[in-house]
Scaffold this motif. Sequence first.
Motif, PDB file in Angstrom:
ATOM      1  N   LYS A   1       4.930  -8.186  79.296  1.00 16.11           N
ATOM      2  CA  LYS A   1       4.756  -9.462  78.771  1.00 16.11           C
ATOM      3  C   LYS A   1       6.015  -9.698  77.668  1.00 16.11           C
ATOM      4  N   ALA A   2       7.074  -8.826  77.992  1.00 15.74           N
ATOM      5  CA  ALA A   2       8.312  -9.331  77.227  1.00 15.74           C
ATOM      6  C   ALA A   2       8.763 -10.697  77.823  1.00 15.74           C
ATOM      7  N   LYS A   3       9.470 -11.359  76.741  1.00 14.21           N
ATOM      8  CA  LYS A   3       9.768 -12.792  76.995  1.00 14.21           C
ATOM      9  C   LYS A   3      11.157 -12.685  77.851  1.00 14.21           C
ATOM     10  N   LYS A   4      11.574 -13.765  78.480  1.00 15.94           N
ATOM     11  CA  LYS A   4      12.595 -14.155  79.350  1.00 15.94           C
ATOM     12  C   LYS A   4      13.992 -13.440  78.841  1.00 15.94           C
ATOM     13  N   ASP A   5      14.119 -13.600  77.330  1.00 18.23           N
ATOM     14  CA  ASP A   5      15.605 -13.427  76.902  1.00 18.23           C
ATOM     15  C   ASP A   5      15.446 -12.133  76.660  1.00 18.23           C
ATOM     16  N   ARG A   6      14.736 -11.057  77.215  1.00 20.90           N
ATOM     17  CA  ARG A   6      14.775  -9.531  77.186  1.00 20.90           C
ATOM     18  C   ARG A   6      15.040  -9.007  78.525  1.00 20.90           C
ATOM     19  N   PHE A   7      15.337  -9.913  79.523  1.00 18.07           N
ATOM     20  CA  PHE A   7      15.893  -9.506  80.942  1.00 18.07           C
ATOM     21  C   PHE A   7      17.390  -9.546  80.855  1.00 18.07           C
TER      22      PHE A   7
ATOM     23  N   LEU B   1       2.929  -7.233  62.325  1.00 20.90           N
ATOM     24  CA  LEU B   1       3.699  -7.704  63.475  1.00 20.90           C
ATOM     25  C   LEU B   1       3.545  -9.343  63.134  1.00 20.90           C
ATOM     26  N   ILE B   2       2.301  -9.586  62.464  1.00 15.77           N
ATOM     27  CA  ILE B   2       2.023 -11.097  62.260  1.00 15.77           C
ATOM     28  C   ILE B   2       2.902 -11.440  60.936  1.00 15.77           C
ATOM     29  N   ASP B   3       2.924 -10.478  60.091  1.00 19.25           N
ATOM     30  CA  ASP B   3       3.834 -10.728  58.805  1.00 19.25           C
ATOM     31  C   ASP B   3       5.187 -10.814  59.327  1.00 19.25           C
ATOM     32  N   ASN B   4       5.936 -10.206  60.096  1.00 24.97           N
ATOM     33  CA  ASN B   4       7.176 -10.037  60.620  1.00 24.97           C
ATOM     34  C   ASN B   4       7.422 -11.498  61.427  1.00 24.97           C
ATOM     35  N   GLU B   5       6.312 -11.931  62.328  1.00 23.40           N
ATOM     36  CA  GLU B   5       6.654 -13.157  63.016  1.00 23.40           C
ATOM     37  C   GLU B   5       6.773 -14.449  61.951  1.00 23.40           C
ATOM     38  N   LYS B   6       5.963 -14.379  60.934  1.00 22.43           N
ATOM     39  CA  LYS B   6       5.995 -15.429  59.868  1.00 22.43           C
ATOM     40  C   LYS B   6       7.360 -15.543  59.109  1.00 22.43           C
ATOM     41  N   ARG B   7       7.686 -14.285  58.899  1.00 18.07           N
ATOM     42  CA  ARG B   7       9.093 -13.956  58.345  1.00 18.07           C
ATOM     43  C   ARG B   7      10.194 -14.418  59.168  1.00 18.07           C
ATOM     44  N   PHE B   8      10.276 -13.922  60.142  1.00 17.58           N
ATOM     45  CA  PHE B   8      11.438 -14.070  61.128  1.00 17.58           C
ATOM     46  C   PHE B   8      11.436 -14.952  62.327  1.00 17.58           C
ATOM     47  N   GLY B   9      10.116 -15.198  62.657  1.00 20.35           N
ATOM     48  CA  GLY B   9       9.986 -15.930  63.856  1.00 20.35           C
ATOM     49  C   GLY B   9       9.836 -15.131  65.282  1.00 20.35           C
ATOM     50  N   TYR B  10       9.645 -13.978  64.909  1.00 21.45           N
ATOM     51  CA  TYR B  10       9.442 -12.810  66.054  1.00 21.45           C
ATOM     52  C   TYR B  10       8.770 -11.610  65.249  1.00 21.45           C
ATOM     53  N   MET B  11       8.174 -10.799  66.653  1.00 15.48           N
ATOM     54  CA  MET B  11       7.532  -9.796  65.889  1.00 15.48           C
ATOM     55  C   MET B  11       8.326  -8.735  65.952  1.00 15.48           C
ATOM     56  N   ALA B  12       9.024  -8.463  64.917  1.00 12.41           N
ATOM     57  CA  ALA B  12       9.790  -7.272  64.908  1.00 12.41           C
ATOM     58  C   ALA B  12       9.113  -5.856  64.703  1.00 12.41           C
ATOM     59  N   CYS B  13       9.536  -5.015  65.081  1.00 14.21           N
ATOM     60  CA  CYS B  13       8.613  -3.505  64.913  1.00 14.21           C
ATOM     61  C   CYS B  13       8.373  -3.325  63.310  1.00 14.21           C
ATOM     62  N   PRO B  14       7.125  -3.038  63.100  1.00  4.57           N
ATOM     63  CA  PRO B  14       6.602  -3.172  61.695  1.00  4.57           C
ATOM     64  C   PRO B  14       7.111  -1.640  61.082  1.00  4.57           C
TER      65      PRO B  14
ATOM     66  N   ASP C   1      16.226  -5.494  70.356  1.00  4.09           N
ATOM     67  CA  ASP C   1      15.681  -4.439  70.790  1.00  4.09           C
ATOM     68  C   ASP C   1      14.397  -3.795  70.248  1.00  4.09           C
ATOM     69  N   ILE C   2      14.301  -4.284  68.863  1.00  2.00           N
ATOM     70  CA  ILE C   2      13.109  -3.786  68.089  1.00  2.00           C
ATOM     71  C   ILE C   2      11.953  -4.945  68.112  1.00  2.00           C
ATOM     72  N   ILE C   3      12.210  -6.066  69.088  1.00  2.00           N
ATOM     73  CA  ILE C   3      11.008  -6.768  68.993  1.00  2.00           C
ATOM     74  C   ILE C   3      10.008  -6.096  69.829  1.00  2.00           C
ATOM     75  N   CYS C   4       8.657  -6.206  69.102  1.00  2.00           N
ATOM     76  CA  CYS C   4       7.502  -5.582  69.827  1.00  2.00           C
ATOM     77  C   CYS C   4       7.164  -6.036  71.239  1.00  2.00           C
ATOM     78  N   PRO C   5       7.007  -5.513  72.459  1.00  2.00           N
ATOM     79  CA  PRO C   5       7.159  -4.078  72.369  1.00  2.00           C
ATOM     80  C   PRO C   5       8.855  -3.652  72.721  1.00  2.00           C
ATOM     81  N   CYS C   6       9.316  -2.811  72.038  1.00  3.17           N
ATOM     82  CA  CYS C   6      10.472  -2.348  72.010  1.00  3.17           C
ATOM     83  C   CYS C   6      11.096  -1.917  72.970  1.00  3.17           C
TER      84      CYS C   6
END
Lengths: 92, 176
Positions: free
Chosen positions: B166-172, B43-56, B69-74
């Motif tokens: 704990k999903a962020k606002k943009d996932r509502f 998750l940390i690797d993906n956040e560094k690469r993309f700026g968000y924690m995509a499903c590993p 849809d695949i940002i954790c939690p998906c």
Amino acid sequence: MNFTHVPGTNNKHKVTLYALSTCGWCRKTKELLDSQNVEYDYIYVDQCQGEERTRATAAVRELNPRGSFPTLKIDDEVVAGFDEERILELLA
Amino acid sequence: MSQTAKYPPEVNTLYERLKREAEAGGYTLNPDKEFTLSLVQGLIDNEKRFGYMACPCRLAYGEKDKDIDIICPCYYRDQDLEEFGACYCCLYVNEDWTSGRKPHKSIPDRRPPEFVLSGFSEPAASIETTGTSKSIGPLPYPVWRCKVCGYLAARNEPPGVCPVCKAKKDRFERFI
């Protein structure tokens, strides 16, 4: 494609693994192959860029239309996902 | 070497945070700590690469709109927990899984195949939002639905962070 070769004493099958560097199930698949001393080639598709990534994802989808990881090819058989029993059966 | 010592401090910090938040929301992290730490590292690797924690365990596009849809939690976690006792990557599990009632193996991806091929596209193949009650009549506030866990909030704006998952606002999404 730039595969990494892993040497092993169990080299009676042609084994190719398409994996993601971040994926726990891909890691388990690698660990299983390592524990069996299998000779294989693997590629981390998430670390591929540009043309190589296009080729790698196309290769995965040809073997496993869902395009999921890990995708493991043992000779002419394909195992999608980590399925320890099936992998050991094919390696026997 | 202990399990935690193999990973940089940021992995252990995120692990502790995710565990705390999961338990506060009624969820459980995979008790196989070695496996779980490796996913947290992903998750940390993906956040560094993309700026968000995509499903590993999924191949991300690297564009937030396509991977939302695949940002954790998906979006698929809760359904997978219900059916298989674990989410797709197995970061989250439930009692069916920990007790061994559900097998400890990888599960099929619930993400629609068209999304796997071309990224998330809304509203095509709406995941589980059929049957909304649009006919409920005028309400004093709009109702927002968390697309990860289904939490509903009646207020002018969606919450900044879902209090349950704990999903962020943009996932509502606007529900009513």
